[in-house]
Design an enzyme around this catalytic site. Sequence first.
Site, PDB file in Angstrom:
ATOM      1  N   GLY A  38       0.844  -1.183   0.000  1.00  0.00           N
ATOM      2  CA  GLY A  38       0.000   0.000   0.000  1.00  0.00           C
ATOM      3  C   GLY A  38       0.883   1.237   0.000  1.00  0.00           C
ATOM      4  N   ARG A  39       1.601   1.375   1.108  1.00  0.00           N
ATOM      5  CA  ARG A  39       2.424   2.555   1.332  1.00  0.00           C
ATOM      6  C   ARG A  39       3.378   2.858   0.171  1.00  0.00           C
ATOM      7  NH1 ARG A  39       3.367   3.726   6.492  1.00  0.00           N
ATOM      8  NH2 ARG A  39       3.051   1.530   6.930  1.00  0.00           N
ATOM      9  N   TYR A  72       1.745   6.765  16.015  1.00  0.00           N
ATOM     10  CA  TYR A  72       3.019   6.042  15.980  1.00  0.00           C
ATOM     11  C   TYR A  72       4.209   6.942  16.291  1.00  0.00           C
ATOM     12  CZ  TYR A  72       0.244   2.854  12.997  1.00  0.00           C
ATOM     13  OH  TYR A  72      -0.711   2.023  12.476  1.00  0.00           O
ATOM     14  N   CYS A  80      -8.778  17.838  21.646  1.00  0.00           N
ATOM     15  CA  CYS A  80      -8.484  17.845  23.082  1.00  0.00           C
ATOM     16  C   CYS A  80      -7.691  16.575  23.402  1.00  0.00           C
ATOM     17  CB  CYS A  80      -9.762  17.879  23.897  1.00  0.00           C
ATOM     18  SG  CYS A  80     -10.769  19.296  23.499  1.00  0.00           S
ATOM     19  N   GLU A  81      -6.489  16.544  22.910  1.00  0.00           N
ATOM     20  CA  GLU A  81      -5.681  15.314  22.933  1.00  0.00           C
ATOM     21  C   GLU A  81      -4.262  15.792  22.663  1.00  0.00           C
ATOM     22  OE1 GLU A  81      -4.550  11.964  23.363  1.00  0.00           O
ATOM     23  OE2 GLU A  81      -6.702  11.662  23.021  1.00  0.00           O
TER      24      GLU A  81
HETATM   25  C1  LIG Z   1      -1.823  -3.087   5.783  1.00  0.00           C
HETATM   26  C2  LIG Z   1      -1.584  -4.330   5.022  1.00  0.00           C
HETATM   27  C3  LIG Z   1      -0.837  -4.311   3.847  1.00  0.00           C
HETATM   28  C4  LIG Z   1      -0.184  -3.070   3.294  1.00  0.00           C
HETATM   29  O1  LIG Z   1       0.829  -2.605   4.107  1.00  0.00           O
HETATM   30  P1  LIG Z   1       1.815  -1.451   3.599  1.00  0.00           P
HETATM   31  O2  LIG Z   1       2.701  -1.214   4.757  1.00  0.00           O
HETATM   32  O3  LIG Z   1       0.954  -0.280   3.274  1.00  0.00           O
HETATM   33  O4  LIG Z   1       2.529  -1.966   2.394  1.00  0.00           O
HETATM   34  C5  LIG Z   1      -0.696  -5.494   3.157  1.00  0.00           C
HETATM   35  N1  LIG Z   1      -1.258  -6.638   3.604  1.00  0.00           N
HETATM   36  C6  LIG Z   1      -1.976  -6.693   4.735  1.00  0.00           C
HETATM   37  C7  LIG Z   1      -2.564  -7.986   5.157  1.00  0.00           C
HETATM   38  C8  LIG Z   1      -2.149  -5.550   5.500  1.00  0.00           C
HETATM   39  O5  LIG Z   1      -2.855  -5.619   6.634  1.00  0.00           O
END
Ligand SMILES: *Cc1c(COP(=O)(O)O)cnc(C)c1O
Length: 432
Positions: A285-286, A325, A352-353
């Site tokens: 994803g990232r 994080y 408020c955190e």
């Molecule tokens: C969150 C997640 C990803 C993606 O993680 P990235 O760090 O964004 O690459 C892939 N697989 C599973 C099962 C996840 O929970």
Amino acid sequence: MQDSHPLIRKPDMPASPSLRQRLYPLLPQIAEHFGTPFHLYDEAGIRTTGERLNRAFAGVPGFREYYAAKALPNPRILAIARELGFGFDCSSVAELQLARGIGARGDDLMFTSNNTAPDEFDAALADGGSILNLDDVSLVAKLPRMPERICFRYNPGPARSGNAIIGNPVEAKYGVPHERIEDAFRAAIARGAKRFGLHTMLASNELDYRYMVETIAMLLSVVQTLSDRLAIRFDFVNMGGGLGIPYQPHQAEFDVEALGAQAAGLFAQFRAQHGWAPALHMESGRYVTGPHGVLVTRAINHKHSYREYVGVDACMSALMRPGMYGAYHHIDVPGKPAGAGDVPVDVVGALCENNDKFAVQRPLPSIDDGDLLVIHDTGAHGHAMGFNYNGRLRPQELLLTRDGRVERIRRAETLQDHFATLDFPPDTWPPR
Ligand SMILES: *Cc1c(COP(=O)(O)O)cnc(C)c1O
């Protein structure tokens, strides 16, 4: 590559160092037109990174990226990912629905959930199905029906170390432990499964490609053992996501070409030994969208207390990572280059955190009320993670398209959205 823009402090910014050059000159007008705050995503950058990922793994037969929908679950972005040839890793009914909404079906979908409820299995199996990835052997008996192909998420336990976001494998709630993985496949075979995949996800935001090479080697070794003992073959292994991006200016980018080349070697070796090899799936994803998003917010207040505070018009509802994080997100003040006179400030939202801070004691140029701040690398796990505590609303999302236009791809939440769940038919128990 040397970028000529005076604001560049981050030469390693992956894939799209030109985003600042394309965006900053237009930013005041974009902010004027759409209002602040907003996340803005860079289509050109996402495509460049996606194509680079595909190219890096061109030497691994059957490679496919399943974009982790949770990172940036906006249909407009998912449609771009689909054009890149990606499938989607979904971990909830909502994510399945989003991915199916842009045309993904069956093999395009991996359903990786944990602590799965029956309605989630129903959704994963409906509408052309998906590749089901089970988190435990106990779920085999709970499936409404066993699909022909099944995958298990593997947790190697003490054999590997994880990291802060995912947790140490021994403490992580995810996956089938090493001692039970064979039983898991046996149980699935007994219920009629005929095709198989093996999945793992061990680290997040890992910048060392060698960790990922070890993960692939581990999966192939488990596949080898299981295929020998059970007389089965595997369609694929899925190495999970977790490829990192350099959030901090001094960090080097992930060497995706080295990972692809070493992966190709491991699969070629497996094929030479066994006469067959599984395909390789990944679910980043990232890496794909993270660097190609920014959160743009306006300074609205200043406070001189024991520290210097800059109050902005966004808060944790737009970006949780710093508060949750302690994550670093680089901040630019367009028009005010960083320099020797920078003063450490806390950049804060209105929650408020006390951990509602985008930066803590960060040296930044002198900021005036009305200045725009650009918070970097919000293209993954940014907007999607935002929450509504304090009745704070999530902001709009914009897309900088390839042809240089800016398109709203999600509106900001309204108080009406926020109060929608207070509108319901009365219900009381016991009935009168
Ligand atoms: C969150 C997640 C990803 C993606 O993680 P990235 O760090 O964004 O690459 C892939 N697989 C599973 C099962 C996840 O929970």
